[in-house]
Motif scaffolding. Structure first.
Motif, PDB file in Angstrom:
ATOM      1  N   ALA A 107       0.834  -1.205   0.000  1.00 48.40           N
ATOM      2  CA  ALA A 107       0.000   0.000   0.000  1.00 48.40           C
ATOM      3  C   ALA A 107       0.869   1.255   0.000  1.00 48.40           C
ATOM      4  O   ALA A 107       0.586   2.215  -0.727  1.00 48.40           O
ATOM      5  N   SER A 108       1.932   1.246   0.776  1.00 50.21           N
ATOM      6  CA  SER A 108       2.839   2.391   0.813  1.00 50.21           C
ATOM      7  C   SER A 108       3.515   2.594  -0.534  1.00 50.21           C
ATOM      8  O   SER A 108       3.639   3.724  -1.015  1.00 50.21           O
ATOM      9  N   GLU A 109       3.954   1.491  -1.143  1.00 46.96           N
ATOM     10  CA  GLU A 109       4.582   1.576  -2.458  1.00 46.96           C
ATOM     11  C   GLU A 109       3.607   2.137  -3.486  1.00 46.96           C
ATOM     12  O   GLU A 109       3.971   2.992  -4.297  1.00 46.96           O
ATOM     13  N   HIS A 110       2.377   1.696  -3.431  1.00 45.11           N
ATOM     14  CA  HIS A 110       1.361   2.203  -4.356  1.00 45.11           C
ATOM     15  C   HIS A 110       1.152   3.704  -4.144  1.00 45.11           C
ATOM     16  O   HIS A 110       1.075   4.478  -5.101  1.00 45.11           O
ATOM     17  N   ASP A 111       1.058   4.131  -2.888  1.00 45.30           N
ATOM     18  CA  ASP A 111       0.865   5.550  -2.588  1.00 45.30           C
ATOM     19  C   ASP A 111       2.022   6.395  -3.107  1.00 45.30           C
ATOM     20  O   ASP A 111       1.818   7.483  -3.659  1.00 45.30           O
ATOM     21  N   ILE A 112       3.232   5.893  -2.955  1.00 49.26           N
ATOM     22  CA  ILE A 112       4.404   6.633  -3.422  1.00 49.26           C
ATOM     23  C   ILE A 112       4.394   6.733  -4.942  1.00 49.26           C
ATOM     24  O   ILE A 112       4.588   7.806  -5.506  1.00 49.26           O
ATOM     25  N   ARG A 113       4.137   5.590  -5.610  1.00 46.71           N
ATOM     26  CA  ARG A 113       4.140   5.591  -7.081  1.00 46.71           C
ATOM     27  C   ARG A 113       3.021   6.441  -7.665  1.00 46.71           C
ATOM     28  O   ARG A 113       3.175   7.020  -8.731  1.00 46.71           O
ATOM     29  N   SER A 114       1.890   6.504  -6.984  1.00 49.30           N
ATOM     30  CA  SER A 114       0.761   7.271  -7.504  1.00 49.30           C
ATOM     31  C   SER A 114       0.822   8.742  -7.107  1.00 49.30           C
ATOM     32  O   SER A 114      -0.020   9.530  -7.517  1.00 49.30           O
ATOM     33  N   GLY A 115       1.800   9.123  -6.292  1.00 49.92           N
ATOM     34  CA  GLY A 115       1.941  10.508  -5.882  1.00 49.92           C
ATOM     35  C   GLY A 115       1.092  10.885  -4.690  1.00 49.92           C
ATOM     36  O   GLY A 115       1.001  12.055  -4.340  1.00 49.92           O
ATOM     37  N   ASP A 116       0.459   9.887  -4.056  1.00 47.15           N
ATOM     38  CA  ASP A 116      -0.389  10.161  -2.893  1.00 47.15           C
ATOM     39  C   ASP A 116       0.394  10.220  -1.587  1.00 47.15           C
ATOM     40  O   ASP A 116      -0.174  10.474  -0.533  1.00 47.15           O
ATOM     41  N   ALA A 117       1.694   9.951  -1.650  1.00 45.84           N
ATOM     42  CA  ALA A 117       2.530   9.990  -0.446  1.00 45.84           C
ATOM     43  C   ALA A 117       3.900  10.537  -0.832  1.00 45.84           C
ATOM     44  O   ALA A 117       4.291  10.508  -1.993  1.00 45.84           O
ATOM     45  N   GLU A 118       4.599  11.014   0.156  1.00 47.29           N
ATOM     46  CA  GLU A 118       5.934  11.551  -0.080  1.00 47.29           C
ATOM     47  C   GLU A 118       6.954  10.705   0.662  1.00 47.29           C
ATOM     48  O   GLU A 118       6.669  10.167   1.736  1.00 47.29           O
ATOM     49  N   LEU A 119       8.132  10.599   0.076  1.00 45.44           N
ATOM     50  CA  LEU A 119       9.212   9.906   0.759  1.00 45.44           C
ATOM     51  C   LEU A 119       9.699  10.765   1.919  1.00 45.44           C
ATOM     52  O   LEU A 119       9.690  11.992   1.855  1.00 45.44           O
ATOM     53  N   VAL A 120      10.124  10.122   2.966  1.00 42.73           N
ATOM     54  CA  VAL A 120      10.627  10.809   4.149  1.00 42.73           C
ATOM     55  C   VAL A 120      12.082  10.393   4.328  1.00 42.73           C
ATOM     56  O   VAL A 120      12.413   9.216   4.212  1.00 42.73           O
ATOM     57  N   SER A 121      12.937  11.346   4.610  1.00 41.34           N
ATOM     58  CA  SER A 121      14.354  11.039   4.777  1.00 41.34           C
ATOM     59  C   SER A 121      14.599  10.331   6.111  1.00 41.34           C
ATOM     60  O   SER A 121      13.771  10.372   7.025  1.00 41.34           O
ATOM     61  N   ARG A 122      15.743   9.701   6.213  1.00 40.11           N
ATOM     62  CA  ARG A 122      16.140   9.027   7.454  1.00 40.11           C
ATOM     63  C   ARG A 122      16.143  10.009   8.615  1.00 40.11           C
ATOM     64  O   ARG A 122      15.656   9.708   9.697  1.00 40.11           O
ATOM     65  N   ASP A 123      16.679  11.200   8.388  1.00 39.01           N
ATOM     66  CA  ASP A 123      16.740  12.209   9.451  1.00 39.01           C
ATOM     67  C   ASP A 123      15.344  12.614   9.913  1.00 39.01           C
ATOM     68  O   ASP A 123      15.107  12.815  11.105  1.00 39.01           O
ATOM     69  N   GLU A 124      14.404  12.732   8.967  1.00 35.77           N
ATOM     70  CA  GLU A 124      13.032  13.081   9.333  1.00 35.77           C
ATOM     71  C   GLU A 124      12.387  11.972  10.169  1.00 35.77           C
ATOM     72  O   GLU A 124      11.676  12.248  11.130  1.00 35.77           O
ATOM     73  N   VAL A 125      12.672  10.712   9.817  1.00 34.68           N
ATOM     74  CA  VAL A 125      12.136   9.591  10.597  1.00 34.68           C
ATOM     75  C   VAL A 125      12.704   9.620  12.007  1.00 34.68           C
ATOM     76  O   VAL A 125      11.976   9.478  12.996  1.00 34.68           O
ATOM     77  N   LEU A 126      14.010   9.830  12.116  1.00 36.46           N
ATOM     78  CA  LEU A 126      14.632   9.889  13.440  1.00 36.46           C
ATOM     79  C   LEU A 126      14.066  11.041  14.264  1.00 36.46           C
ATOM     80  O   LEU A 126      13.833  10.904  15.466  1.00 36.46           O
ATOM     81  N   GLU A 127      13.842  12.162  13.620  1.00 37.16           N
ATOM     82  CA  GLU A 127      13.246  13.307  14.311  1.00 37.16           C
ATOM     83  C   GLU A 127      11.840  12.966  14.809  1.00 37.16           C
ATOM     84  O   GLU A 127      11.478  13.288  15.935  1.00 37.16           O
ATOM     85  N   MET A 128      11.044  12.306  13.955  1.00 32.50           N
ATOM     86  CA  MET A 128       9.698  11.904  14.375  1.00 32.50           C
ATOM     87  C   MET A 128       9.752  10.929  15.541  1.00 32.50           C
ATOM     88  O   MET A 128       8.934  11.014  16.465  1.00 32.50           O
ATOM     89  N   MET A 129      10.714  10.030  15.532  1.00 35.09           N
ATOM     90  CA  MET A 129      10.849   9.058  16.621  1.00 35.09           C
ATOM     91  C   MET A 129      11.229   9.757  17.919  1.00 35.09           C
ATOM     92  O   MET A 129      10.726   9.421  18.985  1.00 35.09           O
ATOM     93  N   ASP A 130      12.113  10.751  17.820  1.00 35.47           N
ATOM     94  CA  ASP A 130      12.512  11.504  19.004  1.00 35.47           C
ATOM     95  C   ASP A 130      11.335  12.276  19.580  1.00 35.47           C
ATOM     96  O   ASP A 130      11.168  12.353  20.790  1.00 35.47           O
ATOM     97  N   ARG A 131      10.522  12.844  18.709  1.00 35.90           N
ATOM     98  CA  ARG A 131       9.337  13.574  19.186  1.00 35.90           C
ATOM     99  C   ARG A 131       8.393  12.650  19.918  1.00 35.90           C
ATOM    100  O   ARG A 131       7.842  12.991  20.941  1.00 35.90           O
ATOM    101  N   GLY A 132       8.224  11.439  19.394  1.00 39.04           N
ATOM    102  CA  GLY A 132       7.337  10.464  20.055  1.00 39.04           C
ATOM    103  C   GLY A 132       7.869  10.066  21.400  1.00 39.04           C
ATOM    104  O   GLY A 132       7.115   9.903  22.356  1.00 39.04           O
ATOM    105  N   ALA A 133       9.197   9.965  21.539  1.00 36.61           N
ATOM    106  CA  ALA A 133       9.804   9.588  22.821  1.00 36.61           C
ATOM    107  C   ALA A 133       9.657  10.716  23.831  1.00 36.61           C
ATOM    108  O   ALA A 133       9.473  10.465  25.018  1.00 36.61           O
ATOM    109  N   ASP A 134       9.689  11.963  23.352  1.00 34.81           N
ATOM    110  CA  ASP A 134       9.549  13.111  24.247  1.00 34.81           C
ATOM    111  C   ASP A 134       8.135  13.217  24.805  1.00 34.81           C
ATOM    112  O   ASP A 134       7.924  13.717  25.900  1.00 34.81           O
ATOM    113  N   ASP A 135       7.150  12.728  24.033  1.00 39.68           N
ATOM    114  CA  ASP A 135       5.757  12.822  24.449  1.00 39.68           C
ATOM    115  C   ASP A 135       5.425  11.847  25.571  1.00 39.68           C
ATOM    116  O   ASP A 135       4.448  12.021  26.258  1.00 39.68           O
ATOM    117  N   GLU A 136       6.248  10.806  25.730  1.00 45.02           N
ATOM    118  CA  GLU A 136       5.934   9.779  26.745  1.00 45.02           C
ATOM    119  C   GLU A 136       6.342  10.191  28.122  1.00 45.02           C
ATOM    120  O   GLU A 136       7.071  10.988  28.436  1.00 45.02           O
TER     121      GLU A 136
END
Length: 98
Positions: A69-98
Motif C-alpha cells: 500500500a505504501s509503495e502504491h501511494d508513493i508511485r501514484s503521488g499520494d505519499a511523499e518519501l521521508v528522509s532518514r533524518d526526518e524519521v529519526l526526528e519523528m521518533m525523538d518527538r514520540g519519545a519526548d511525548d511519553e
C-alpha cells in the motif's frame, strides 16, 4: 540449503511449473519491479520472493500489505518519501511525548 532451495542449473533441484492467477495491474507492478531490481526474469523474481516468505515467516501478511500500500501511494503521488533524518526526528518527538 533445504530441499526448498530454488537454485537453477543442471545440478539444482527439479523445477516444477505452476499456474498463478494475478490481476493485470499487479502483474504489471511485478514486471516493473523485477526489471528495476535487476532480476533476469519474472520467474526468478517470484522464486526469490517466495523463498523470502518461507525463510522469514515472522514477517506477517499484514506487513506485506502495508508495504504494498505504501509503495502504491508513493508511485501514484499520494505519499511523499521521508528522509532518514526526518524519521529519526519523528521518533525523538514520540519519545519526548511519553
Amino acid at each position: 540449503m533445504s530441499d526448498a532451495d530454488t537454485g537453477t542449473g543442471d545440478n539444482g533441484p527439479e523445477m516444477v511449473q505452476i499456474n498463478l492467477r494475478l490481476s493485470k495491474a499487479f502483474l504489471e507492478d511485478i514486471d516493473a519491479t523485477w526489471e528495476e531490481q535487476g532480476f533476469n526474469s519474472r520467474s526468478e523474481f517470484l522464486r526469490y520472493a517466495a523463498r523470502d516468505a518461507i525463510k522469514h515467516p515472522e514477517f506477517s501478511r499484514e506487513g506485506w500489505k502495508q508495504i504494498a500500500a505504501s509503495e502504491h501511494d508513493i508511485r501514484s503521488g499520494d505519499a511523499e518519501l521521508v528522509s532518514r533524518d526526518e524519521v529519526l526526528e519523528m521518533m525523538d518527538r514520540g519519545a519526548d511525548d511519553e
